[in-house]
Design an enzyme around this catalytic site. Structure first.
Site, PDB file in Angstrom:
ATOM      1  N   CYS A   1       0.815  -1.220   0.000  1.00  0.00           N
ATOM      2  CA  CYS A   1       0.000   0.000   0.000  1.00  0.00           C
ATOM      3  C   CYS A   1       0.851   1.274   0.000  1.00  0.00           C
ATOM      4  O   CYS A   1       1.506   1.584  -0.982  1.00  0.00           O
ATOM      5  CB  CYS A   1      -0.963  -0.042   1.196  1.00  0.00           C
ATOM      6  SG  CYS A   1      -2.455   0.942   0.949  1.00  0.00           S
TER       7      CYS A   1
ATOM      8  N   HIS B   1      -3.706  -6.031   1.837  1.00  0.00           N
ATOM      9  CA  HIS B   1      -3.575  -6.264   3.272  1.00  0.00           C
ATOM     10  C   HIS B   1      -4.207  -7.618   3.571  1.00  0.00           C
ATOM     11  O   HIS B   1      -4.650  -8.308   2.688  1.00  0.00           O
ATOM     12  CB  HIS B   1      -4.355  -5.213   4.069  1.00  0.00           C
ATOM     13  CG  HIS B   1      -3.952  -3.807   3.800  1.00  0.00           C
ATOM     14  ND1 HIS B   1      -2.842  -3.245   4.344  1.00  0.00           N
ATOM     15  CD2 HIS B   1      -4.512  -2.845   3.033  1.00  0.00           C
ATOM     16  CE1 HIS B   1      -2.744  -1.991   3.951  1.00  0.00           C
ATOM     17  NE2 HIS B   1      -3.740  -1.709   3.146  1.00  0.00           N
TER      18      HIS B   1
END
Ligand SMILES: [Zn+2]
Lengths: 464, 252
Positions: free
Chosen positions: B99, B199
């Site tokens: 990310c 994630h």
């Protein structure tokens, strides 16, 4: 009737009918009724709230809103309070709570309003409810996928405080730098915190959110760290530091899952002795917040003592249930900081600790289960000798099992039972006597209560 | 070559700043599995401040953060660590970035306010904040390790990342938005660097990827990688449950 006008009356009746219907349909929802009311008369909430002349109290922050609000109601006297008690803390839920507790002609008999409020809803609710006291407990990372960023929650609460400038006492947790910093925009802040020699953490936890100065961004230096990022902090760079609390904890005896014994000092110098029947350091903070509200409203110390001492847990916050000779403690788990404190509290108890952990990923739980990796399950695994088994349940039972395996829990102690009923059955079968710990996320808790209630072990949700 | 004393050094970059959404689970998974494979694990971390020679490590990890933290990392990259990191990448170090960390390995990240944070450019990608966040369970098909395999995870980002010719996508999105919600790609790969939005945490539920990273690290340091066969029953249950959950994502 005079108080709310004809339009308000229409909204009120429509709302009351909608609430009745939604309960008949077996759903606890207050969202639709609240929305209906607000469409007919968007000013009704304000008109109803205004009638609580003894004081209007709003409670916000990530963890402990419901418990703190319930403690405040217990201090002020349940029967004198309007209260959105089931955790319906968006503007629609708050509206519905007032509607359901108002008379048919729109009069509110209560002296006080105690409103639990979602962080993002604070500015709007502040305008409508016009609280005399606003409590901010803490800011932790919670279901970030809903709002995007923690900074956003803090900014919303700050906007609410600015909205109320000069008109409300702001009760702030001095030990949480993100909260304490809100005091910079409100001169009438009343701070609470810990001043006891309570031993801090051996090691910083991973879930901490505010290790960097709220003013200048440099790392804080902590002389005591109580849990997560709560403690005694100071920024060496710009001098920003924890304000000294007006209401503070002087002494603390922890009694594992059964509660704590506290000594709280109030600004008059009087010392309150409180037998708190809910466990954990997080509830000590909730009690300090509630006591501070009592102080802000001029409630006599004896009444604060009595209210906190008479408080027992609400709605899945470490409530105990006896099931066929087994004492089951049920605690809501919803974010890393809260879960860490639950683990710490459970490990304080003597004897075996069989566990059921139920993880759902519905909207109200947070749809992302990544947060499980920020929980300090390694601490639980280090005590695996006291943990005979862990039943992993809920929609994301497997994620929980993987997390525990990587925390170092022996895989043969991990049981996956996705179905909550089967999980409870399995756990009870393996727990002949003694204690069982149930740790569900929000929607898993509702399901678990429903199951236990059908078997006659828990009072109905609406009576809780 | 059966060296019982094989060691692997894992370094977690900026764990105090870039720690969104349980990204530390990736480091936990790397360390646990390396130990289960019989390796000696050395785990360390590096944060803002003095320069570091990253070539001495086997596996580097950097997680996600909010704009505020990304700004701090961006400055630390410029002032202290960026060039060393780029050298280590050319030297074949294994690097996993999630990310926000992924975004800063690219050419730049432009925030929603129009501020442009320069990246270190080890990945030929750039990122710009878009309207609305891409949030939800993700399933990706990846040929990183040869035959097609699935990766499961959870995305939550407003940045749209676009790939240049210097990188390969980590995989094709089966469910979810991926890099930018348009071209069907997810993540980027260059040498032993993987950047991704997933994630979950990513590695615990995708044990094949964890083992792939460990194997690449062993090849670089020891010239060969023999890994044990581990019992992954629980991991695979979670992997499959995540796929089923993703299939219930609205619009799937
Ligand atoms: Zn400072």
């Amino acid at each position: 009737m005079r108080e709310i006008g004809l339009r308000g009356l229409l909204a009120l009746w429509a709302g009351k009918i909608a609430i009745r219907l939604s309960r008949l349909l077996g759903r606890g929802g207050s969202n639709l009724p609240g929305r209906l009311v607000r469409r007919i008369d968007p000013t009704l909430l304000g008109k109803l709230a205004r009638q609580c002349r003894g004081g209007r109290i709003m409670v916000t922050g990530t963890n402990g809103k419901t418990t703190t609000a319930a403690m405040i109601a217990s201090i002020l006297g349940e029967e004198r309070v309007v209260h959105n008690r089931s955790g319906a803390n968006l503007i629609t839920g708050i509206t519905a709570a007032f509607v359901s507790q108002a008379g048919l002609l729109g009069s509110v008999a209560a002296d006080y309003a105690v409103v639990e409020c979602d962080e993002a809803t604070v500015p709007l609710a502040a305008v409508e409810v016009r609280p005399d006291v606003l409590v901010v407990n803490n800011f932790f990372r919670d279901q970030l996928d809903r709002y995007g960023e923690l900074e956003y929650s803090v900014a919303r609460v700050r906007a609410g405080i600015e909205e109320l400038a000069g008109q409300a006492t702001v009760v702030l947790n001095a030990d949480d730098p993100l909260v304490a910093h809100l005091g910079s925009s409100s001169p009438q802040a009343l701070y609470y915190g810990l001043e006891s020699d309570y031993p801090g953490l051996e090691e910083p936890q991973h879930a901490a959110d505010a290790k960097f100065c709220a003013r200048c961004g440099s790392p804080y230096r902590y002389t005591a760290l109580y849990y997560a990022h709560l403690g005694k902090y100071r920024c060496e760079q710009c001098g920003d530091e924890r304000p000294s609390p007006h209401v503070f904890l002087r002494d603390l005896v922890r009694l594992g899952p059964y509660g704590s014994r506290l000594e709280i000092v109030v600004p008059s110098g009087e010392v309150l002795g409180v037998e708190l029947r809910v466990p954990g350091l997080y509830n000590v903070y909730n009690a300090l917040a509630a006591a501070s509200v009592g102080v802000a409203l001029g409630v006599p110390p004896a009444q604060i003592e009595e209210g906190l001492g008479g408080f027992s847990s609400s709605f899945g916050r470490m409530e105990s249930i006896t099931i066929d000779g087994v004492t089951a403690f049920m605690t809501l788990v919803k974010n890393p900081v809260g879960f860490n404190e639950v683990i710490r509290t459970v490990l304080e108890d003597d004897g075996d600790k069989p566990l059921v952990i139920a993880i759902n990923d519905k909207f109200a739980d947070g749809t992302d289960v990544s947060w499980l990796w920020d929980v300090d399950f390694e601490r639980l695994a280090r005590s695996e000798a006291e943990i005979p088994f862990v039943v992993c349940s809920g929609i994301r039972a497997e994620d929980m099992a993987v997390r525990l395996k990587y925390a170092g829990m022996p895989p043969d102690k991990l049981l996956i039972r996705k179905d909550l009923g089967q999980a409870l059955e399995e756990a009870l079968r393996r727990t002949a006597s003694g204690t069982l710990y149930l740790m569900p996320t929000y929607t898993a808790m509702l399901e678990m209560r429903e199951l236990l209630q059908r078997k006659g072990y828990v009072r109905h949700f609406w009576e809780a | 070559m059966r060296d019982a004393k094989r060691t692997i050094e894992i370094c977690h970059l900026y764990p105090d700043l870039m720690n969104l959404y349980g990204d530390r689970g990736n480091v936990i998974a790397l360390a646990r599995r390396a130990a289960w494979h019989g390796l000696t694990v050395q785990l360390s971390h590096v944060s803002v401040g003095s320069p570091v020679d990253f070539r001495r490590y086997d596996i580097l990890f950097i997680g996600g953060g909010q704009d505020r933290e990304q700004r701090i990392i961006c400055r630390d990259f410029q002032e202290a660590k960026g060039s060393s990191l780029a050298e280590a990448v050319e030297d074949g170090v294994v690097l996993l970035a999630i990310c926000g960390g992924y975004q800063l390995l690219g050419e730049y990240y432009q925030t929603s306010t129009g501020e442009r944070l320069p990246g270190i450019g080890v990945l030929d990608v750039y990122t710009e904040a878009g309207d609305g966040r891409m949030i939800g369970n993700v399933v990706v098909e990846s040929t990183l390790a040869g035959e097609p395999r699935t990766l499961v995870g959870f995305e939550n980002h407003s940045g749209r990342t676009y790939l240049g010719p210097g990188v390969q996508p980590l995989g094709r999105v089966k469910v979810g938005g991926g890099n930018n919600g348009q071209d069907g790609t997810e993540g980027a790969v260059y040498r032993n660097v993987i950047g991704t939005y997933l994630h979950g945490s990513l590695l615990p539920k995708n044990p094949w990827l964890t083992d792939y990273l460990i194997a690449r690290a062993l090849e670089r340091r020891y010239g060969s990688a023999e890994l044990r066969t581990l019992d992954d029953d629980i991991e695979l249950l979670a992997h499959n449950a995540a796929i089923r959950r993703a299939m219930s994502r609205p619009g799937v």
